[in-house]
Design an enzyme around this catalytic site. Structure first.
Site, mmCIF file in Angstrom:
data_model
loop_
_atom_site.group_PDB
_atom_site.id
_atom_site.type_symbol
_atom_site.label_atom_id
_atom_site.label_comp_id
_atom_site.label_asym_id
_atom_site.label_seq_id
_atom_site.Cartn_x
_atom_site.Cartn_y
_atom_site.Cartn_z
ATOM 1 N N CYS A 104 43.650 29.922 43.869
ATOM 2 C CA CYS A 104 42.780 28.586 43.254
ATOM 3 C C CYS A 104 42.080 29.257 42.309
ATOM 4 O O CYS A 104 41.488 28.628 41.336
ATOM 5 C CB CYS A 104 41.932 28.428 44.769
ATOM 6 S SG CYS A 104 41.837 29.497 45.794
ATOM 7 N N HIS A 114 34.758 26.786 44.570
ATOM 8 C CA HIS A 114 34.550 28.357 43.992
ATOM 9 C C HIS A 114 33.808 28.154 42.893
ATOM 10 O O HIS A 114 34.088 27.108 41.826
ATOM 11 C CB HIS A 114 36.109 28.884 43.687
ATOM 12 C CG HIS A 114 36.775 29.155 45.103
ATOM 13 N ND1 HIS A 114 36.161 29.006 46.340
ATOM 14 C CD2 HIS A 114 38.112 29.825 45.127
ATOM 15 C CE1 HIS A 114 37.134 29.519 47.275
ATOM 16 N NE2 HIS A 114 38.234 29.889 46.502
HETATM 17 C C1 2RA Z 1 40.680 32.530 49.306
HETATM 18 N N1 2RA Z 1 41.881 31.972 47.191
HETATM 19 O O1 2RA Z 1 40.021 31.634 48.621
HETATM 20 C C2 2RA Z 1 41.910 32.554 48.727
HETATM 21 C C3 2RA Z 1 43.140 31.981 49.250
HETATM 22 N N2 2RA Z 1 43.018 30.632 49.449
HETATM 23 O O2 2RA Z 1 40.736 33.128 50.163
#
Ligand code: 2RA
Length: 332
Positions: A126, A238
């Protein structure tokens, strides 16, 4: 006609998000087969109908055109080759095949042409997806000499249990009760953890190596990228601070216009009005939000930007569905 789809890991966070994205995009689905590696008797809801989840080891792969895998590396390793051998187009969210030279690692806006006639296609991590969507216009126009990224990753990236942990720890902290860490090695509520998974080579974590290794494969060129991945007490979305040194000189307003026109980017950059992207802005939508564009005051070719996206949608489910849409000619 429509497409016949299997979702392996249909009851997980990403599997559930794939169902929602298919509905949001009004995908013409002739058949939807939800699969799980374990746990009998569950159901998923799709287009208003409850569908029983079947065990993946009973699947007849001849009955579907596309299989989304979102059930972890061991399940992808065991079943993705079986599905591909049966002629299914496999779109795999796990990291198992990402660095396999025979498997394209794809963000459709950036490198769809890498797919060719591959049967297994890997969707990147991601944090990598949102980064390369934001970086690609800059790379194409100015070249990338150096990239430094720090991520601020939501707990949904770890999974549903981590979201429960954040809720429970937050309640405990607010009630003045002691917190016993469960999902993570340390308390995540009211804290930030500078390790998103296991430490490895050169004391970088696996999450950091994913960014550092996946980005050059997607761009099909070396990229001098260094990353620090941090877990933050956010449920979904994120965020990343990105520092880029370009190979060719840039003018900040040109970069702003370039990003404003680029695919899958929404520019949220008006500091005078306090406009910067946040995870709450990114949640439940599919664009990569970019803001905080700045020229570095000490480095002429230094550019700073801030990149935010919904890690379950553009970071996983939507990217996978976009790969399927790009391959619609295979079964339509
Ligand atoms: C996380 N990108 O955020 C990794 C797995 N989705 O933990």
């Amino acid at each position: 006609s429509g497409v016949r789809i299997a979702i392996v890991g249909a009851t997980g966070l990403v599997g559930q998000t794939i169902l929602k994205v298919l509905e949001d995009r009004h995908t013409e689905v002739d058949q939807l087969v939800p699969l799980a590696h374990s746990g009998e008797g569950r159901q998923v809801r799709f287009q208003g109908t409850d569908i029983a989840v079947k065990p993946v080891d009973t699947m007849d792969w001849q009955t579907v055109d596309v299989a989304f895998f979102a059930a972890g590396n061991p399940v992808s390793a065991q079943y993705a080759p079986l599905a591909a051998q049966a002629g299914v187009t496999v779109i795999d969210k796990s990291s198992y095949f990402r660095m396999d030279p025979k498997v394209p690692l794809v963000v459709p806006e950036v490198n769809a042409d890498a797919i060719q006639d591959a049967r297994i296609i890997a969707s990147p991590n991601c944090s990598t997806i949102q980064l390369v969507v934001a970086l690609n216009p800059i790379r194409q126009q100015y070249g990338l000499s150096r990239v430094i990224v720090s991520t601020y990753q939501a707990v949904s990236g770890t999974g549903r249990e981590a979201m429960d942990t954040l809720r429970q720890e937050t309640a405990a902290v607010m009630a003045g009760h002691p917190v016993t860490p469960t999902t993570y090695p340390r308390q995540i509520a009211h804290n930030v953890l500078a390790y998103c998974d296991q430490f490895g080579e050169l004391d970088y974590t696996g999450e950091e190596w994913k960014l550092m290794r996946e980005t050059p494969k997607i761009f099909n060129q070396p990229v001098r990228l260094s990353a620090t991945a941090v877990r933050v007490p956010v449920y979904v979305g994120h965020a990343e601070t990105v520092y880029v040194e370009t190979e060719r000189p840039f003018v900040l307003d040109e970069v702003r216009n370039l990003l404003r026109e680029a695919p899958s980017i929404a520019l949220m950059d008006n500091p005078a009005e306090g406009v910067v992207p946040t995870p709450i802005d990114a949640e439940n939508q599919d664009l990569v939000l970019v803001g905080r564009l700045r020229q570095d005051p000490h480095q002429a070719d230094g550019l700073h930007l801030y990149v935010v996206a919904d890690n379950l949608r553009k970071g996983a489910a939507t990217n996978a569905v976009q790969i399927m849409e790009h391959l619609w000619h295979r079964w339509a």
